[in-house]
Design a protein around this motif. Structure first.
Motif, PDB file in Angstrom:
ATOM      1  N   ALA A 165      16.537  32.665 -53.618  1.00 31.87           N
ATOM      2  CA  ALA A 165      15.696  31.636 -54.233  1.00 31.87           C
ATOM      3  C   ALA A 165      14.659  32.261 -55.156  1.00 31.87           C
ATOM      4  O   ALA A 165      14.405  31.747 -56.266  1.00 31.87           O
ATOM      5  CB  ALA A 165      15.019  30.800 -53.153  1.00 31.87           C
ATOM      6  N   ALA A 166      14.061  33.365 -54.739  1.00 34.78           N
ATOM      7  CA  ALA A 166      13.075  34.043 -55.582  1.00 34.78           C
ATOM      8  C   ALA A 166      13.715  34.554 -56.857  1.00 34.78           C
ATOM      9  O   ALA A 166      13.122  34.471 -57.949  1.00 34.78           O
ATOM     10  CB  ALA A 166      12.430  35.184 -54.800  1.00 34.78           C
ATOM     11  N   ALA A 167      14.928  35.086 -56.761  1.00 34.07           N
ATOM     12  CA  ALA A 167      15.633  35.574 -57.948  1.00 34.07           C
ATOM     13  C   ALA A 167      15.970  34.423 -58.889  1.00 34.07           C
ATOM     14  O   ALA A 167      15.872  34.548 -60.113  1.00 34.07           O
ATOM     15  CB  ALA A 167      16.895  36.320 -57.536  1.00 34.07           C
ATOM     16  N   LEU A 168      16.362  33.284 -58.332  1.00 32.14           N
ATOM     17  CA  LEU A 168      16.682  32.121 -59.169  1.00 32.14           C
ATOM     18  C   LEU A 168      15.438  31.583 -59.874  1.00 32.14           C
ATOM     19  O   LEU A 168      15.517  31.132 -61.021  1.00 32.14           O
ATOM     20  CB  LEU A 168      17.314  31.023 -58.314  1.00 32.14           C
ATOM     21  CG  LEU A 168      18.763  31.277 -57.885  1.00 32.14           C
ATOM     22  CD1 LEU A 168      19.177  30.316 -56.787  1.00 32.14           C
ATOM     23  CD2 LEU A 168      19.703  31.173 -59.080  1.00 32.14           C
ATOM     24  N   GLU A 169      14.297  31.644 -59.211  1.00 31.90           N
ATOM     25  CA  GLU A 169      13.057  31.157 -59.829  1.00 31.90           C
ATOM     26  C   GLU A 169      12.700  31.956 -61.068  1.00 31.90           C
ATOM     27  O   GLU A 169      12.134  31.413 -62.025  1.00 31.90           O
ATOM     28  CB  GLU A 169      11.913  31.217 -58.813  1.00 31.90           C
ATOM     29  CG  GLU A 169      11.957  30.124 -57.757  1.00 31.90           C
ATOM     30  CD  GLU A 169      10.786  30.210 -56.800  1.00 31.90           C
ATOM     31  OE1 GLU A 169       9.864  31.000 -57.084  1.00 31.90           O
ATOM     32  OE2 GLU A 169      10.790  29.499 -55.783  1.00 31.90           O
ATOM     33  N   ARG A 170      13.017  33.248 -61.069  1.00 27.99           N
ATOM     34  CA  ARG A 170      12.687  34.068 -62.241  1.00 27.99           C
ATOM     35  C   ARG A 170      13.874  34.198 -63.205  1.00 27.99           C
ATOM     36  O   ARG A 170      13.826  35.024 -64.118  1.00 27.99           O
ATOM     37  CB  ARG A 170      12.207  35.445 -61.799  1.00 27.99           C
ATOM     38  CG  ARG A 170      13.204  36.308 -61.061  1.00 27.99           C
ATOM     39  CD  ARG A 170      12.598  37.683 -60.732  1.00 27.99           C
ATOM     40  NE  ARG A 170      13.581  38.597 -60.167  1.00 27.99           N
ATOM     41  CZ  ARG A 170      13.848  38.740 -58.875  1.00 27.99           C
ATOM     42  NH1 ARG A 170      13.172  37.998 -57.995  1.00 27.99           N
ATOM     43  NH2 ARG A 170      14.766  39.596 -58.459  1.00 27.99           N
ATOM     44  N   THR A 171      14.908  33.370 -62.998  1.00 29.16           N
ATOM     45  CA  THR A 171      16.102  33.424 -63.860  1.00 29.16           C
ATOM     46  C   THR A 171      16.442  32.018 -64.335  1.00 29.16           C
ATOM     47  O   THR A 171      17.351  31.350 -63.805  1.00 29.16           O
ATOM     48  CB  THR A 171      17.300  34.018 -63.087  1.00 29.16           C
ATOM     49  OG1 THR A 171      16.886  35.201 -62.395  1.00 29.16           O
ATOM     50  CG2 THR A 171      18.443  34.361 -64.038  1.00 29.16           C
ATOM     51  N   PRO A 172      15.737  31.516 -65.339  1.00 30.67           N
ATOM     52  CA  PRO A 172      15.958  30.127 -65.775  1.00 30.67           C
ATOM     53  C   PRO A 172      17.342  29.893 -66.384  1.00 30.67           C
ATOM     54  O   PRO A 172      17.794  28.749 -66.436  1.00 30.67           O
ATOM     55  CB  PRO A 172      14.845  29.905 -66.816  1.00 30.67           C
ATOM     56  CG  PRO A 172      14.458  31.273 -67.266  1.00 30.67           C
ATOM     57  CD  PRO A 172      14.649  32.168 -66.094  1.00 30.67           C
TER      58      PRO A 172
END
Length: 499
Positions: A166-173
């Motif tokens: 989830a953290a990786a997805l938040e910084r990968t728009p």
């Protein structure tokens, strides 16, 4: 918001009266082999009974080795091949299944190639198989890597948590998909349901490299398969534990909001990387492996019981330790694959590499892989090997406890990868030069370098080569049965870097 609108199907229940009892492709090939053909086509051995190949393998094998595009096998409408693939999709609970004759590596390459239709960047578990990296080279995509948990005592990587994804997805728009591995090479099963929910909440599919879990879902003692837990595209290395021939595998597409968009793309990518001379033997073995899994749960139960006996005996005898007993300490692991037997050999006074070498040389016992600290044995679904022979051989291995054998070396911990400076494709296609390893430190790698097996990349194209990585790979290369996939030379004395 979660975009899922269609529930995933679970694997077909085992029903002796169901169509899963048939193996249409294998049966069609067998029927063709029984006819008196004059074969003036490829393959060139022409099923001649007097050929060297027939003499070595047996005339039955060469007689079954047909080329593609034959009436009654795979040419026309509703062919035996079509029916075999439909039965496989039903068995695994997929919308559609493709048969692969270049292993699960081909499935990972296909999945990576279709991802650009959904976004620019893959969110990828860093301990994926090197074939996923190959897919990044083919697709040209950017990647954001999620680091797996690492067992410091064993020096092995496990999985990733939903929170880290989830953290990786938040910084990968511009994320296209999430790409994870479950189970790991040591049998650690990820929380696929939570990872799927996390990916879908971000509006992207979950791709699972389930190469080592093709048997999942076919017996209550086994973990559920990834498709039944919400995965959207799943690579299944059917030859590993499901019983098909080496190099045969499947790729499964789930029902769901991404299926319509992906199906045609997967089909086109499949044609790009599948041989136009796909082996009838490999394809038939997939058909037969599916039939066995779907219709003989009692055989799977016997395999699980055999693996349980080994672990139970190891615990009772006390010399070695069962690696999966430590899995509850890791938040990314929800359970073990019961058909994987990972044993800490250092606890018994011998390195994993030495244990594997002596088991092979002195006892004619083959195990799947060794590390500094452990060996991994596997029992195929439906197989019941001589576990007493394995246990006896294992417990007669020398150790300092008996005054002989090598003193175990310290665990070779997984090196921290260097920073990424280019995409995998950019680095792979750049002008390069080959340098001595010590001079390559600090330069950008043009190759994927992976201690093999398990084939998890230690260096990716585009990453900076570190001294720690070089030491790890050179140590791997000098170990018994050690191999570094992608290395310029066997000893990893030279490395290819971006010029």
């Amino acid at each position: 918001m979660n975009t899922r609108t269609t529930p995933h199907r679970t694997p077909v229940p085992t029903d002796p009266g169901s169509g899963q009892l048939s193996a249409p492709f294998a049966e069609a090939v067998l029927a063709h082999a029984g006819r008196d053909w004059l074969r003036l086509n490829v393959p060139g051995h022409a099923a001649a009974p007097g050929s060297d190949l027939a003499g070595f393998l047996g005339s039955r094998i060469t007689a079954l080795d047909f080329p593609p595009l034959l009436d009654g096998i795979d040419l026309g409408a509703d062919t035996p091949l079509d029916r075999a693939r439909a039965l496989a999709a039903e068995a695994w609970g997929a919308r559609r299944t493709w048969f692969l004759t270049n292993g699960a590596s081909q499935g990972n390459q296909i999945a990576s190639m279709v991802a650009p239709s959904l976004g620019r960047t893959l969110v990828v578990q860093r301990s994926v198989h090197s074939s996923v990296t190959d897919g990044l080279v083919l697709s040209g995509m950017d990647a954001v890597f999620v680091q797996p948990s690492v067992d410091p005592a064993q020096g092995i990587a496990h999985g990733v948590t939903a929170a880290d994804v989830a953290a990786a997805l938040e910084r990968t728009p511009d994320a296209a998909a999430v790409y994870i591995v479950s189970p790991s090479y040591f049998g650690a099963v990820a929380d696929v349901r939570a990872l799927a929910d996390t990916a879908h909440a971000a509006g992207v599919p979950l791709i699972v490299d389930e190469a080592w879990g093709s048997h999942f879902g076919f017996h209550p003692a086994l973990p559920p398969c990834a498709l039944s837990l919400g995965a959207d595209l799943v690579t299944s290395s059917t030859h590993k534990l499901a019983g098909s021939l080496t190099q045969s595998a499947m790729l499964h597409l789930a029902e769901g909001p991404f299926a319509d968009r992906l199906e045609a793309l997967v089909d086109r990518a499949f044609r790009l990387v599948q041989s136009t001379s796909a082996s009838a033997l490999l394809t038939a073995s997939l058909d037969l492996a599916r039939r066995s899994l779907a219709t003989d749960p009692a055989a799977i139960a016997r395999s699980v019981e055999a693996a349980d006996r080994v672990r139970g005996a190891v615990r009772a005898l006390g010399r070695f330790r069962v690696v999966s007993d430590g899995f509850p300490a890791f938040p990314d692991i929800v359970g073990p694959d019961p058909l994987r037997i990972a044993l800490d050999t250092r606890a018994g006074g011998i390195t994993g590499h030495e244990a594997r070498r002596l088991l092979f040389r002195d006892h004619q016992v083959m195990v799947e892989v060794a590390t500094d600290a452990a060996i991994v044995a596997v029992i195929g679904a439906g197989s019941v090997p001589d576990t007493d022979r394995f246990l006896e051989a294992l417990h007669t291995l020398p150790s300092p406890l008996t005054g002989s054998g090598p003193v175990p070396a310290a665990v070779s911990h997984l090196p921290v990868p260097g920073p990424a400076k280019l995409t995998a494709r950019e680095a792979f296609l750049s002008p390069t030069r080959v340098l001595p390893a010590e001079r390559a430190v600090g330069r950008i790698s043009a190759d994927t370098l992976a201690a093999y097996p398990p084939g998890i990349p230690n260096v990716l194209p585009g990453e900076v080569i570190t001294a720690e990585v070089v030491r790890f790979l050179q140590r791997t290369a000098t170990a018994p049965n050690g191999h570094v996939r992608g290395a310029v030379d066997r000893g990893v004395t030279r490395l290819r870097v971006v010029d």
